[in-house]
Write a protein that holds these residues in place. Structure first.
Motif, PDB file in Angstrom:
ATOM      1  N   ASP A 158      37.445 -34.576  -0.486  1.00  0.00           N
ATOM      2  CA  ASP A 158      37.981 -35.940  -0.385  1.00  0.00           C
ATOM      3  C   ASP A 158      38.036 -36.419   1.063  1.00  0.00           C
ATOM      4  OD1 ASP A 158      38.246 -36.160  -3.103  1.00  0.00           O
ATOM      5  OD2 ASP A 158      40.407 -35.855  -3.160  1.00  0.00           O
ATOM      6  N   ILE A 159      38.515 -35.535   1.958  1.00  0.00           N
ATOM      7  CA  ILE A 159      38.640 -35.927   3.375  1.00  0.00           C
ATOM      8  C   ILE A 159      37.265 -36.135   4.000  1.00  0.00           C
ATOM      9  CG2 ILE A 159      39.425 -35.163   5.659  1.00  0.00           C
ATOM     10  CD1 ILE A 159      41.782 -33.745   4.185  1.00  0.00           C
ATOM     11  N   LEU A 160      36.320 -35.253   3.711  1.00  0.00           N
ATOM     12  CA  LEU A 160      34.958 -35.416   4.250  1.00  0.00           C
ATOM     13  C   LEU A 160      34.365 -36.758   3.821  1.00  0.00           C
ATOM     14  CD1 LEU A 160      33.534 -31.816   3.644  1.00  0.00           C
ATOM     15  CD2 LEU A 160      33.820 -32.903   5.886  1.00  0.00           C
ATOM     16  N   LEU A 161      34.522 -37.095   2.542  1.00  0.00           N
ATOM     17  CA  LEU A 161      33.974 -38.365   2.044  1.00  0.00           C
ATOM     18  C   LEU A 161      34.687 -39.565   2.665  1.00  0.00           C
ATOM     19  CD1 LEU A 161      33.448 -37.451  -1.731  1.00  0.00           C
ATOM     20  CD2 LEU A 161      31.671 -37.685   0.028  1.00  0.00           C
ATOM     21  N   GLU A 162      36.031 -39.450   2.774  1.00  0.00           N
ATOM     22  CA  GLU A 162      36.808 -40.542   3.407  1.00  0.00           C
ATOM     23  C   GLU A 162      36.333 -40.810   4.827  1.00  0.00           C
ATOM     24  OE1 GLU A 162      40.994 -39.535   3.420  1.00  0.00           O
ATOM     25  OE2 GLU A 162      40.959 -39.405   1.222  1.00  0.00           O
ATOM     26  N   LYS A 163      35.963 -39.735   5.532  1.00  0.00           N
ATOM     27  CA  LYS A 163      35.537 -39.872   6.933  1.00  0.00           C
ATOM     28  C   LYS A 163      34.059 -40.244   7.049  1.00  0.00           C
ATOM     29  CE  LYS A 163      38.997 -36.834   9.083  1.00  0.00           C
ATOM     30  NZ  LYS A 163      39.501 -37.739  10.119  1.00  0.00           N
ATOM     31  N   GLY A 164      33.395 -40.457   5.899  1.00  0.00           N
ATOM     32  CA  GLY A 164      32.014 -40.930   5.932  1.00  0.00           C
ATOM     33  C   GLY A 164      30.956 -39.855   6.080  1.00  0.00           C
ATOM     34  N   HIS A 165      31.339 -38.579   5.957  1.00  0.00           N
ATOM     35  CA  HIS A 165      30.356 -37.504   6.095  1.00  0.00           C
ATOM     36  C   HIS A 165      29.527 -37.356   4.821  1.00  0.00           C
ATOM     37  CE1 HIS A 165      32.252 -36.559   9.842  1.00  0.00           C
ATOM     38  NE2 HIS A 165      33.384 -36.175   9.281  1.00  0.00           N
ATOM     39  N   THR A 166      28.384 -36.713   4.956  1.00  0.00           N
ATOM     40  CA  THR A 166      27.532 -36.394   3.817  1.00  0.00           C
ATOM     41  C   THR A 166      27.862 -34.973   3.365  1.00  0.00           C
ATOM     42  OG1 THR A 166      25.792 -37.813   4.666  1.00  0.00           O
ATOM     43  CG2 THR A 166      25.123 -36.127   3.077  1.00  0.00           C
ATOM     44  N   VAL A 167      28.066 -34.795   2.066  1.00  0.00           N
ATOM     45  CA  VAL A 167      28.517 -33.495   1.558  1.00  0.00           C
ATOM     46  C   VAL A 167      27.573 -32.983   0.478  1.00  0.00           C
ATOM     47  CG1 VAL A 167      30.447 -32.208   0.533  1.00  0.00           C
ATOM     48  CG2 VAL A 167      30.915 -34.241   1.936  1.00  0.00           C
ATOM     49  N   VAL A 168      27.189 -31.718   0.614  1.00  0.00           N
ATOM     50  CA  VAL A 168      26.522 -30.995  -0.470  1.00  0.00           C
ATOM     51  C   VAL A 168      27.461 -29.843  -0.810  1.00  0.00           C
ATOM     52  CG1 VAL A 168      24.510 -29.643  -1.163  1.00  0.00           C
ATOM     53  CG2 VAL A 168      24.229 -31.618   0.366  1.00  0.00           C
ATOM     54  N   THR A 169      27.881 -29.758  -2.055  1.00  0.00           N
ATOM     55  CA  THR A 169      28.863 -28.731  -2.408  1.00  0.00           C
ATOM     56  C   THR A 169      28.344 -27.828  -3.515  1.00  0.00           C
ATOM     57  OG1 THR A 169      31.178 -28.307  -2.981  1.00  0.00           O
ATOM     58  CG2 THR A 169      30.156 -30.206  -4.032  1.00  0.00           C
ATOM     59  N   SER A 170      28.694 -26.544  -3.395  1.00  0.00           N
ATOM     60  CA  SER A 170      28.310 -25.617  -4.458  1.00  0.00           C
ATOM     61  C   SER A 170      29.438 -25.509  -5.470  1.00  0.00           C
ATOM     62  CB  SER A 170      27.985 -24.232  -3.885  1.00  0.00           C
ATOM     63  OG  SER A 170      29.148 -23.579  -3.418  1.00  0.00           O
ATOM     64  N   VAL A 171      29.055 -25.408  -6.741  1.00  0.00           N
ATOM     65  CA  VAL A 171      30.010 -25.224  -7.841  1.00  0.00           C
ATOM     66  C   VAL A 171      29.422 -24.156  -8.769  1.00  0.00           C
ATOM     67  CG1 VAL A 171      31.098 -27.505  -7.850  1.00  0.00           C
ATOM     68  CG2 VAL A 171      28.900 -27.192  -8.994  1.00  0.00           C
ATOM     69  N   ARG A 172      30.277 -23.610  -9.644  1.00  0.00           N
ATOM     70  CA  ARG A 172      29.806 -22.521 -10.507  1.00  0.00           C
ATOM     71  C   ARG A 172      28.990 -23.018 -11.698  1.00  0.00           C
ATOM     72  NH1 ARG A 172      35.025 -19.721  -9.977  1.00  0.00           N
ATOM     73  NH2 ARG A 172      34.772 -18.161  -8.343  1.00  0.00           N
ATOM     74  N   SER A 173      29.137 -24.299 -12.030  1.00  0.00           N
ATOM     75  CA  SER A 173      28.431 -24.807 -13.215  1.00  0.00           C
ATOM     76  C   SER A 173      28.143 -26.294 -13.064  1.00  0.00           C
ATOM     77  CB  SER A 173      29.294 -24.598 -14.464  1.00  0.00           C
ATOM     78  OG  SER A 173      30.455 -25.407 -14.385  1.00  0.00           O
ATOM     79  N   GLU A 174      27.161 -26.750 -13.801  1.00  0.00           N
ATOM     80  CA  GLU A 174      26.822 -28.179 -13.818  1.00  0.00           C
ATOM     81  C   GLU A 174      27.994 -29.004 -14.367  1.00  0.00           C
ATOM     82  OE1 GLU A 174      25.385 -31.747 -13.408  1.00  0.00           O
ATOM     83  OE2 GLU A 174      24.456 -29.987 -12.484  1.00  0.00           O
ATOM     84  N   ALA A 175      28.754 -28.415 -15.302  1.00  0.00           N
ATOM     85  CA  ALA A 175      29.914 -29.126 -15.872  1.00  0.00           C
ATOM     86  C   ALA A 175      30.941 -29.453 -14.779  1.00  0.00           C
ATOM     87  CB  ALA A 175      30.565 -28.275 -16.964  1.00  0.00           C
ATOM     88  N   LYS A 176      31.165 -28.490 -13.858  1.00  0.00           N
ATOM     89  CA  LYS A 176      32.099 -28.742 -12.739  1.00  0.00           C
ATOM     90  C   LYS A 176      31.553 -29.852 -11.838  1.00  0.00           C
ATOM     91  CE  LYS A 176      35.507 -25.520 -12.730  1.00  0.00           C
ATOM     92  NZ  LYS A 176      35.384 -24.082 -12.769  1.00  0.00           N
ATOM     93  N   ALA A 177      30.249 -29.796 -11.589  1.00  0.00           N
ATOM     94  CA  ALA A 177      29.623 -30.833 -10.749  1.00  0.00           C
ATOM     95  C   ALA A 177      29.839 -32.210 -11.372  1.00  0.00           C
ATOM     96  CB  ALA A 177      28.133 -30.541 -10.581  1.00  0.00           C
ATOM     97  N   GLN A 178      29.667 -32.290 -12.683  1.00  0.00           N
ATOM     98  CA  GLN A 178      29.802 -33.580 -13.369  1.00  0.00           C
ATOM     99  C   GLN A 178      31.219 -34.120 -13.266  1.00  0.00           C
ATOM    100  OE1 GLN A 178      27.038 -35.227 -14.345  1.00  0.00           O
ATOM    101  NE2 GLN A 178      28.494 -36.926 -14.445  1.00  0.00           N
ATOM    102  N   LYS A 179      32.212 -33.222 -13.357  1.00  0.00           N
ATOM    103  CA  LYS A 179      33.613 -33.655 -13.215  1.00  0.00           C
ATOM    104  C   LYS A 179      33.848 -34.282 -11.835  1.00  0.00           C
ATOM    105  CE  LYS A 179      36.473 -30.838 -16.266  1.00  0.00           C
ATOM    106  NZ  LYS A 179      37.415 -29.735 -16.387  1.00  0.00           N
TER     107      LYS A 179
END
Length: 342
Positions: free
Chosen positions: A18-39
């Protein structure tokens, strides 16, 4: 900045995101499943794919777990590595906790060195668990914990009980990171962030009342009347707010902040007790009155002999973080738990 965030659906990482996005940064994040990514996608409908993208890493303890994720993510400036096991349901300490933490940490560092040469700073979520000397107990009043303290736990001691296993996993993983830096001499510098108990609002789209981080379960137990007859021992008497901790990660991840390079950060706000959490809920949320223990109920206080001291000067001076109060943190946590049905 373009930042790779591991474990993006975790309690701390969700606030980092949330803070990275608020500050305008570009984020690529790893998650354990596509379902988590969708959330996470659904919770940030206004953020485009070029500002927030995902990589699925199912098991961070597998060799090469992060290789593909980093190969496919060019032009990164920083990595924030939060993914690590944190639970006490351990049958085999080495296999369930220590190996995943160590391999997860060294694995991502190796992958960054090989496949993400543009990265200049790596921030790793460590813990007070890798600072504390548990043998000295809470009432080691003459001692002030700082970033220079290391948990002296041995491999042999790590298998004695689940608490030891958790503390060893954090200690050995952090030591492995500093050893990697020394031996491999990568292009990047490292900062580790070492919080004690982490309190504060949950990110509701990722949580339910049964899947809370261990620290916030205390507040849930009060709200559900589980501690009506006795308040348990506090255990660890120092804490920080998850949002201040998340901000510390983000500020440390900026390669331009040279003072943060190759430093540990002991992110601690102050002291607390389980009884204080109870009284904050009583004062601010009268609707839970019948669930809370009465004022005469025993337990949850500070030890009569006192508590060790701490020094959080580096976090305040190098990162410039200003800490929230316990009352604000617990109150915001309660409000967030109400959203998911507490």
């Amino acid at each position: 900045m373009k930042v790779f965030l591991s474990g993006g659906s975790g309690f701390i990482a969700a606030h980092v995101l949330d803070i990275l996005l608020e500050k305008g940064h570009t984020v690529v994040t790893s998650v354990r499943s596509e379902a988590k990514a969708q959330k996470i996608r659904d919770a940030h409908p206004e953020v485009s794919k070029d500002k927030l993208d995902f990589r699925v890493v199912e098991d961070i303890a597998q060799p090469g777990a992060f290789d593909d994720a980093l190969k496919s993510t060019p032009d990164l400036d920083s990595v924030i590595h939060t993914a690590s096991p944190f639970h006490f349901n351990v049958t085999d300490a080495k296999k369930d906790l220590i190996d995943p933490a160590v391999i997860g940490t060294t694995g991502i560092l190796s992958a960054i060195k090989k496949y993400a040469p543009s990265v200049k700073r790596v921030v790793i979520t460590s813990s007070f668990a890798s600072i504390v000397n548990a043998d000295k107990g809470n009432s080691w009043t003459e001692h002030t914990y700082t970033e220079s303290d290391w948990n002296p736990i041995t491999e042999e001691e790590s298998t004695l009980n689940p608490s030891n296993a958790y503390r060893a996993s954090k200690t050995f993983a952090e030591r492995a990171a500093w050893e990697f830096l020394e031996k491999e001499k990568p292009n990047f510098t490292i900062s580790t962030v070492n919080p004690p108990l982490v309190i504060g609002p949950i990110v509701h789209y990722l949580n339910d009342l049964e899947a809370l981080n261990t620290s916030n379960q205390r507040t849930r137990n009060f709200l559900q009347g589980k501690w009506k007859n006795e308040i348990p021992d506090t255990g660890t008497f120092i804490w920080t707010d998850v949002r201040d901790l998340a901000l510390s990660h983000v500020l440390a991840s900026d390669p331009a902040n040279e003072a943060a390079a190759n430093k540990r950060f002991f992110v601690v706000t102050g002291y607390f007790s389980n009884r204080e959490i109870c009284e904050i809920i009583r004062k601010n949320f009268p609707e839970y009155q019948d669930k809370l223990p009465g004022k005469e109920v025993q337990g949850g206080d500070y030890p009569k002999e006192g508590v060790y001291k701490y020094d959080n000067t580096r976090v305040k001076s190098v990162l410039g973080v200003r800490f929230r109060s316990l009352e604000e943190s617990v109150s915001d946590l309660v409000r967030s738990l109400k959203v998911v049905g507490a």
